[in-house]
Design a protein around this motif. Structure first.
Motif, PDB file in Angstrom:
ATOM      1  N   LEU A  56       0.845  -1.208   0.000  1.00  0.00           N
ATOM      2  CA  LEU A  56       0.000   0.000   0.000  1.00  0.00           C
ATOM      3  C   LEU A  56       0.877   1.253   0.000  1.00  0.00           C
ATOM      4  CD1 LEU A  56      -2.884   1.274   0.419  1.00  0.00           C
ATOM      5  CD2 LEU A  56      -2.348   1.272   2.845  1.00  0.00           C
ATOM      6  N   PHE A  57       2.005   1.160   0.704  1.00  0.00           N
ATOM      7  CA  PHE A  57       2.910   2.313   0.761  1.00  0.00           C
ATOM      8  C   PHE A  57       3.641   2.524  -0.564  1.00  0.00           C
ATOM      9  CE2 PHE A  57       3.465   3.988   5.184  1.00  0.00           C
ATOM     10  CZ  PHE A  57       2.281   3.449   5.652  1.00  0.00           C
ATOM     11  N   ALA A  58       3.584   1.542  -1.441  1.00  0.00           N
ATOM     12  CA  ALA A  58       4.194   1.724  -2.762  1.00  0.00           C
ATOM     13  C   ALA A  58       3.196   2.355  -3.723  1.00  0.00           C
ATOM     14  CB  ALA A  58       4.661   0.380  -3.309  1.00  0.00           C
ATOM     15  N   LEU A  59       1.900   2.284  -3.373  1.00  0.00           N
ATOM     16  CA  LEU A  59       0.865   2.771  -4.287  1.00  0.00           C
ATOM     17  C   LEU A  59       1.047   4.237  -4.698  1.00  0.00           C
ATOM     18  CD1 LEU A  59      -2.722   1.474  -3.452  1.00  0.00           C
ATOM     19  CD2 LEU A  59      -1.438   1.337  -5.568  1.00  0.00           C
ATOM     20  N   PRO A  60       1.306   5.141  -3.739  1.00  0.00           N
ATOM     21  CA  PRO A  60       1.433   6.536  -4.153  1.00  0.00           C
ATOM     22  C   PRO A  60       2.509   6.771  -5.213  1.00  0.00           C
ATOM     23  CG  PRO A  60       1.148   6.423  -1.800  1.00  0.00           C
ATOM     24  CD  PRO A  60       1.330   5.016  -2.269  1.00  0.00           C
ATOM     25  N   LEU A  61       3.415   5.799  -5.375  1.00  0.00           N
ATOM     26  CA  LEU A  61       4.439   5.943  -6.420  1.00  0.00           C
ATOM     27  C   LEU A  61       3.804   5.908  -7.809  1.00  0.00           C
ATOM     28  CD1 LEU A  61       7.267   3.595  -5.079  1.00  0.00           C
ATOM     29  CD2 LEU A  61       7.280   6.075  -5.108  1.00  0.00           C
ATOM     30  N   VAL A  62       2.684   5.188  -7.942  1.00  0.00           N
ATOM     31  CA  VAL A  62       2.054   5.085  -9.266  1.00  0.00           C
ATOM     32  C   VAL A  62       0.709   5.813  -9.343  1.00  0.00           C
ATOM     33  CG1 VAL A  62       3.162   3.013 -10.153  1.00  0.00           C
ATOM     34  CG2 VAL A  62       1.226   2.776  -8.645  1.00  0.00           C
ATOM     35  N   VAL A  63       0.247   6.348  -8.226  1.00  0.00           N
ATOM     36  CA  VAL A  63      -1.024   7.091  -8.270  1.00  0.00           C
ATOM     37  C   VAL A  63      -0.749   8.483  -8.846  1.00  0.00           C
ATOM     38  CG1 VAL A  63      -2.829   8.153  -6.864  1.00  0.00           C
ATOM     39  CG2 VAL A  63      -2.027   5.857  -6.326  1.00  0.00           C
ATOM     40  N   PRO A  64      -1.457   8.868  -9.926  1.00  0.00           N
ATOM     41  CA  PRO A  64      -1.218  10.196 -10.497  1.00  0.00           C
ATOM     42  C   PRO A  64      -1.532  11.294  -9.484  1.00  0.00           C
ATOM     43  CG  PRO A  64      -2.518   8.835 -11.987  1.00  0.00           C
ATOM     44  CD  PRO A  64      -2.435   8.095 -10.705  1.00  0.00           C
ATOM     45  N   ALA A  65      -0.803  12.389  -9.584  1.00  0.00           N
ATOM     46  CA  ALA A  65      -0.955  13.474  -8.607  1.00  0.00           C
ATOM     47  C   ALA A  65      -2.382  13.998  -8.597  1.00  0.00           C
ATOM     48  CB  ALA A  65       0.025  14.589  -8.941  1.00  0.00           C
ATOM     49  N   VAL A  66      -2.976  14.111  -9.776  1.00  0.00           N
ATOM     50  CA  VAL A  66      -4.319  14.680  -9.827  1.00  0.00           C
ATOM     51  C   VAL A  66      -5.346  13.729  -9.183  1.00  0.00           C
ATOM     52  CG1 VAL A  66      -4.886  13.860 -12.155  1.00  0.00           C
ATOM     53  CG2 VAL A  66      -5.890  15.980 -11.321  1.00  0.00           C
ATOM     54  N   VAL A  67      -5.073  12.430  -9.260  1.00  0.00           N
ATOM     55  CA  VAL A  67      -5.950  11.449  -8.599  1.00  0.00           C
ATOM     56  C   VAL A  67      -5.770  11.566  -7.083  1.00  0.00           C
ATOM     57  CG1 VAL A  67      -6.417   8.989  -8.279  1.00  0.00           C
ATOM     58  CG2 VAL A  67      -5.916   9.873 -10.557  1.00  0.00           C
ATOM     59  N   ALA A  68      -4.531  11.748  -6.652  1.00  0.00           N
ATOM     60  CA  ALA A  68      -4.277  11.912  -5.219  1.00  0.00           C
ATOM     61  C   ALA A  68      -5.002  13.147  -4.698  1.00  0.00           C
ATOM     62  CB  ALA A  68      -2.777  12.049  -4.981  1.00  0.00           C
ATOM     63  N   VAL A  69      -5.014  14.185  -5.514  1.00  0.00           N
ATOM     64  CA  VAL A  69      -5.721  15.404  -5.111  1.00  0.00           C
ATOM     65  C   VAL A  69      -7.204  15.101  -4.930  1.00  0.00           C
ATOM     66  CG1 VAL A  69      -6.470  17.666  -5.930  1.00  0.00           C
ATOM     67  CG2 VAL A  69      -4.082  17.000  -6.129  1.00  0.00           C
ATOM     68  N   MET A  70      -7.782  14.379  -5.894  1.00  0.00           N
ATOM     69  CA  MET A  70      -9.206  14.021  -5.789  1.00  0.00           C
ATOM     70  C   MET A  70      -9.445  13.180  -4.533  1.00  0.00           C
ATOM     71  SD  MET A  70     -10.634  15.480  -8.270  1.00  0.00           S
ATOM     72  CE  MET A  70     -12.221  14.850  -7.791  1.00  0.00           C
ATOM     73  N   ALA A  71      -8.500  12.270  -4.256  1.00  0.00           N
ATOM     74  CA  ALA A  71      -8.639  11.398  -3.084  1.00  0.00           C
ATOM     75  C   ALA A  71      -8.575  12.230  -1.798  1.00  0.00           C
ATOM     76  CB  ALA A  71      -7.534  10.339  -3.095  1.00  0.00           C
TER      77      ALA A  71
END
Lengths: 236, 524
Positions: free
Chosen positions: B93-108
């Motif tokens: 799970l801690f590796a996920l943010p490496l592939v999550v697009p920044a704009v998706v992280a913002v939405m999250a």
């Protein structure tokens, strides 16, 4: 027969230290090379194999000068201390690569690979991968590949250094047999003077990039000259 | 000299130089740009520029401290709990943010902390607070993964000695753990600082107002909204200077840890209280990282799924995203392969300085941020052509350039090891060209190659920096579409699109890694 005539080499990092080798190894003979670390034993082997290019002199096998031949075209097989085998390929393929890197083998070549594996006692393991073998078995595979290559020169660069004394002696004995059978000329580099005693009638002591002494192995190891040999052997 | 290896590597190096230096030349034509005044260069006299630079540095500093300091505690907690159930999954799970697009992280982040979220912050979310929350979401897990191997590198005997000497927790940290951690910490701090300094999508969507604009976003606003290329170039040059400064510090340190989880198991603590404390830390960090993703999933599934799915614009953006992601990944992997093959050979021949130079050239994007390159290209191309017609080659090549350092880091160690171990054997067996590739390089390098291609594809698919400058409705990617939907206050649609982009990035990542990398035991 392998002959090194006035072969000279210096590393770019130490251009002032020129190594100089004169040596002869007969067909069917294993010549032991002993000497301290950094004395030039492996350099000598790498010059014969073609990994390094001599700045002067001749390396001659059966009257053919090897100096201008690329590595793969030289009549040489080499066994290193480690990483002789490709870990993802089975033993059969590792040996077969020695015959033809494209692995397009004629039936006779397939038979030769199987025969070499059998000769080294590895027939039943041919579909295993190197990771499933012991250190001694892995070196046997490397020897099997040297066998199928049928080259005149066999170089052993501390090939058995990682093995225990009994296994080392067994494999050196095997090398002697193979060298006799195929009438190869072999150079065996070892840190263990005892290895030379088992392997070869003659032995060279390499020191400071030169053949400092070359004699009957037992005499050389028991003698008192040169002083660097005494220091190396730790005897008075 | 091995000509076949030197030629493609030289071609790649020439292309790299062109891609980085030509835009720089564009930036240096500053005085010829419309609207340029010499006063623009007196940065210290310009209150706007001072504020932008100040905020860029301040948010980067705060983000770094808020990410790395807790990451030390969390990494330590993971290290000291080797038998923790689901440990592997949690680290995954801690590796996920490496592939999550920044704009998706913002939405999250918005879906948790937005006005309708689980922990509503209301309007306070937008500005520095939101930027920090999103940056910590990204960088805390990254820092944990970078720091964790430091604990694994501590020799078992040191743990045993500490126990034998009766050291308490503080003494053990001070004498056993800190000396090891100290090695990696400056590198990690600088890396996270650099990532936050050059962060674009997060600041664009959660900040962007006059009080919370960074240099990257100000460049974008100057070009796309103010049509003021002179101001954009001054900002780009400032950003370049800051990044070079950070890169110089990083180079001075000479040591950047690898992103990997070592297999060795360190000493496990025995005190119950310490174990509960570690578990609480892990749980808190897991919630911080997992909750936004879970919330996004729930919000998207409750959103207007069908309406978004039947929009033809979405599928056009889907196709563009795939095209850009895969092309950039293939380009970066090919360029990286040629460069690494050549640098491994140089290193083998004893030219280690030249080998290092080749590797450094591939990582030039660390020094020259992609948006600065994009700005240079924009300035260079706009008087001559319609820049929006050049969107695909520009976006693909800059994304490939951004991905190149990842290829070097993923593939480099394996390729150098392969070369060092087997090069002489290959020479003596005459194993070269296609035979060498199929018998040696492909089987042994396909796993790191697969990881590199998958990582670069995911990063390029989620990029919102370059595409925001060059993209149009026709060439929009999913990331740009999300930004456009947010701009039109279509938050529910943007959430669904974000989920689709997340699924696409993860799907492509897993598929590419599996297809190219093969099964885990393929290279065993």
């Amino acid at each position: 027969m392998l002959r090194l005539e006035g072969v000279e080499f210096s590393y770019p990092s130490a251009p002032e230290s020129t190594m100089h080798f004169d040596l002869q190894v007969d067909d069917g003979e294993v010549l032991g090379l002993i000497g301290p670390s950094g004395s030039g034993k492996s350099t000598l082997l790498h010059l014969v194999a073609g990994f390094l290019r001599a700045s002067a002199g001749r390396i001659v096998v059966d009257e053919q000068d090897l100096q201008n031949l690329p590595v793969a075209a030289r009549p040489v097989s080499i066994v290193f201390q480690q990483h002789n085998l490709f870990p993802h390929l089975d033993l059969y393929t590792n040996v077969a690569l020695g015959v033809d890197p494209s692995l397009r083998l004629a039936p006779a070549q397939v038979d030769a690979v199987r025969a070499a594996l059998a000769r080294l006692g590895l027939e039943s393991l041919q579909h295993r991968k190197p990771g499933e073998l012991s250190g001694g078995q892995r070196q046997r595979v490397a020897l099997a590949r040297a066998l199928v290559r049928r080259r005149k020169i066999l170089l052993l660069d501390e090939a058995f250094a990682a093995l225990g004394p009994a296994l080392r002696a067994e494999l050196i004995e095997l090398v002697r047999e193979l060298v006799q059978e195929q009438q190869m000329a072999a150079l065996l580099v070892s840190h263990q003077p005892g290895d030379a005693l088992i392997a070869s009638a003659r032995c060279a002591f390499i020191c400071d990039g030169r053949v400092a002494a070359l004699a009957d192995t037992a005499q050389l190891l028991a003698g008192s000259e040169p002083p660097q040999l005494r220091a190396y052997l730790g005897s008075q | 000299m091995n000509i076949p290896r030197a030629i493609p590597a030289s071609l790649v190096l020439a292309l790299l130089a062109l891609l980085v230096l030509a835009p720089m030349a564009g930036l240096l034509q500053l005085s010829a740009l419309p609207g340029f005044e010499a006063a623009d260069l007196r940065i210290w006299e310009n209150a706007y520029l001072r504020r932008v630079v100040g905020f860029s540095l301040w948010q980067a500093l705060l983000s770094t401290l808020l990410s790395v300091l807790p990451a030390i505690l969390v990494a330590r907690a993971f290290a000291l709990q080797p038998g923790l159930p689901l440990r592997r999954m949690l680290l995954g799970l801690f590796a996920l943010p490496l592939v999550v697009p920044a704009v998706v992280a913002v939405m999250a982040v918005v879906s948790v902390y937005g006005s309708d979220g689980w922990l509503p912050l209301g309007r306070k979310l937008y500005g520095l607070n939101g930027i920090l929350l999103a940056h910590v979401f990204f960088n805390l897990p990254l820092a944990v993964r970078l720091l964790l191997p430091q604990w694994h590198a501590i020799p078992q005997s040191h743990w045993l000695l500490a126990e034998q000497l009766g050291m308490n927790h503080w003494q053990r940290f001070r004498f056993v753990e800190w000396p090891q951690l100290r090695e990696a910490l400056p590198g990690v701090l600088l890396l996270v600082f650099m990532l936050c300094l050059t962060s674009f999508a997060v600041v664009l969507t959660l900040g962007g107002g006059p009080r919370s604009t960074t240099l990257e976003v100000a460049i974008y606003q100057s070009l796309r909204f103010d049509f003021d290329p002179a101001k954009a170039v001054v900002l780009a040059l400032l950003q370049l200077a800051l990044c070079m400064l950070v890169a110089i510090f990083t180079l001075k340190l000479q040591r950047m840890p690898e992103v990997e989880i070592a297999a060795a198991t360190p000493w496990a603590g025995k005190s119950k209280a310490a174990q509960w404390f570690n578990l609480a830390l892990i749980l808190a960090a897991t919630l911080y990282v997992g909750m936004p993703l879970l919330s996004l999933l729930i919000d998207a599934l409750r959103g207007p799924l069908l309406r978004v799915m039947f929009d033809t614009g979405l599928w056009l953006a889907f196709g563009n995203t795939l095209l850009i992601g895969i092309s950039a990944a293939v380009l970066a992997a090919s360029a990286g392969w040629f460069l690494l093959a050549y640098s491994a050979e140089l290193a083998q021949r004893g030219h280690s300085a030249a080998a290092r130079l080749v590797d450094l050239a591939a990582s030039s994007v660390y020094v020259v941020p992609p948006l600065v390159i994009a700005t240079g290209m924009f300035v260079l191309l706009s008087p001559r052509v319609d820049v929006f017609d050049w969107v695909y080659p520009v976006v693909i090549s800059i994304n490939a350039l951004m991905g190149l350092p990842f290829v070097i880091r993923c593939l480099g160690p394996a390729m150098r090891q392969n070369h060092a171990r087997y090069h002489r054997l290959c020479l003596s067996l005459d194993l070269r060209g296609w035979n060498r590739f199929r018998h040696l390089d492909w089987p042994l390098l396909r796993r790191p190659l697969g990881l590199a291609i998958a990582l670069v594809a995911a990063l390029a698919m989620g990029d919102l920096g370059v595409i925001a400058l060059f993209g149009s409705t026709r060439s929009a990617t999913l990331a740009l579409l999300i930004y456009q939907q947010l701009g039109a206050y279509l938050v529910a649609q943007a959430t669904v699109t974000a989920l689709l982009l997340l699924a696409l990035c993860l799907g492509v990542f897993v598929l590419l890694e599996h297809l190219i990398g093969g099964s885990a035991d393929a290279a065993a």
